[in-house]
Design a protein around this motif. Structure first.
Motif, mmCIF file in Angstrom:
data_model
loop_
_atom_site.group_PDB
_atom_site.id
_atom_site.type_symbol
_atom_site.label_atom_id
_atom_site.label_comp_id
_atom_site.label_asym_id
_atom_site.label_seq_id
_atom_site.Cartn_x
_atom_site.Cartn_y
_atom_site.Cartn_z
ATOM 1 N N SER A 11 0.830 -1.205 0.000
ATOM 2 C CA SER A 11 0.000 0.000 0.000
ATOM 3 C C SER A 11 0.862 1.251 0.000
ATOM 4 O O SER A 11 0.555 2.246 -0.674
ATOM 5 C CB SER A 11 -0.927 0.006 1.221
ATOM 6 N N ARG A 14 2.191 1.756 -3.477
ATOM 7 C CA ARG A 14 1.147 2.289 -4.360
ATOM 8 C C ARG A 14 0.925 3.783 -4.128
ATOM 9 O O ARG A 14 0.725 4.559 -5.074
ATOM 10 C CB ARG A 14 -0.160 1.517 -4.154
ATOM 11 N N ARG A 19 -1.030 5.374 -7.439
ATOM 12 C CA ARG A 19 -1.970 4.514 -8.154
ATOM 13 C C ARG A 19 -2.457 3.405 -7.218
ATOM 14 O O ARG A 19 -1.870 3.157 -6.158
ATOM 15 C CB ARG A 19 -1.329 3.896 -9.396
ATOM 16 N N PRO A 21 -4.111 -0.828 -6.939
ATOM 17 C CA PRO A 21 -3.680 -2.147 -7.425
ATOM 18 C C PRO A 21 -3.830 -2.243 -8.937
ATOM 19 O O PRO A 21 -4.744 -1.652 -9.528
ATOM 20 C CB PRO A 21 -4.635 -3.115 -6.703
#
Length: 231
Positions: A11, A14, A19, A21
């Motif tokens: 996480s 990301r 962005r 998944p």
């Protein structure tokens, strides 16, 4: 819902990439690449026959200040370990990784005075014995996979590291070893740690004075068991 450490790390990545998944075609492309891994350019130096890879591995390992001993077979390993300890005036006490190959050796018959202690290494241990997963001929490097039968501390904490390596486990290049690791594991899994060891620990300070044992063993002794045509 409990969030795993893995998911927390992913996480965070990301968020850094701004962005979520991967989905759709982007996810399919990644999964296809992982399913059909492509090797990079492989140096020609290690692309030899089995005997040639053994010779090159020994040459490169000794260039890095490791010592290499080729024994007649598995039953000769205990005496070779005992001889290494004797040559360096070390106690007949050994911290041994509880690897099934090492456990099967005739310790009581061939080295009856050795005291074997299994499990993770401790600060007081002067010598550790581990079973290498592979060797890399092009650089004389040993490859160890961490696990219950191969504690990483055995390879790094004692001042003297003895490693057993099958001749048939010597590969020409790193790419071949990674292929073997993937084949040895469940799909999509890897060991917690893959350790690459090239010679004993050494470093140089600002005056370029070489110091051994600064971050690991002062000595590395490799015992090769010639179990195939490379003998």
């Amino acid at each position: 819902m409990t969030v795993s450490s893995r998911e927390k790390i992913l996480s965070g990545i990301r968020r850094g990439l701004k962005r979520g998944p991967l989905e759709g075609s982007a996810r399919d492309a990644v999964e296809a690449r992982l399913a059909d891994l492509k090797r990079n350019l492989i140096p020609a130096r290690g692309q030899l026959d089995r005997a040639g890879q053994l010779r090159l591995f020994r040459e490169m390992a000794e260039m890095l200040d490791a010592t290499v001993e080729i024994v007649d077979g598995p039953d000769a390993v205990p005496a070779a370990v005992d001889g290494f300890l004797g040559r360096h005036n070390l106690p007949k006490t050994l911290r041994m990784a509880p690897h099934e190959t090492l456990e099967a050796l005739p310790w009581a018959e061939k080295a009856p005075l050795l005291e074997l202690n299994r499990g993770a290494a401790r600060v007081e241990d002067q010598a550790g014995l581990g079973m290498a997963f592979a060797g890399v001929a092009e650089t004389g490097t040993l490859v160890f996979l961490s696990g219950g039968n191969s504690p990483a501390t055995v390879n790094f904490l004692p001042d003297n590291h003895v490693a057993v390596l099958r001749a048939s486990d010597i590969a020409g290049a790193y790419e071949e070893v990674w292929t073997r690791i993937r084949a040895d594991r469940e799909p999509g899994t890897l060991p917690r740690t893959v350790n690459l060891i090239s010679g004993p620990s050494r470093t140089a300070d600002i005056e370029q004075m070489l110091i051994k044992g600064a971050h690991g063993p002062r000595r590395l002794h490799i015992i090769i068991v010639p179990d195939d045509e490379a003998a």
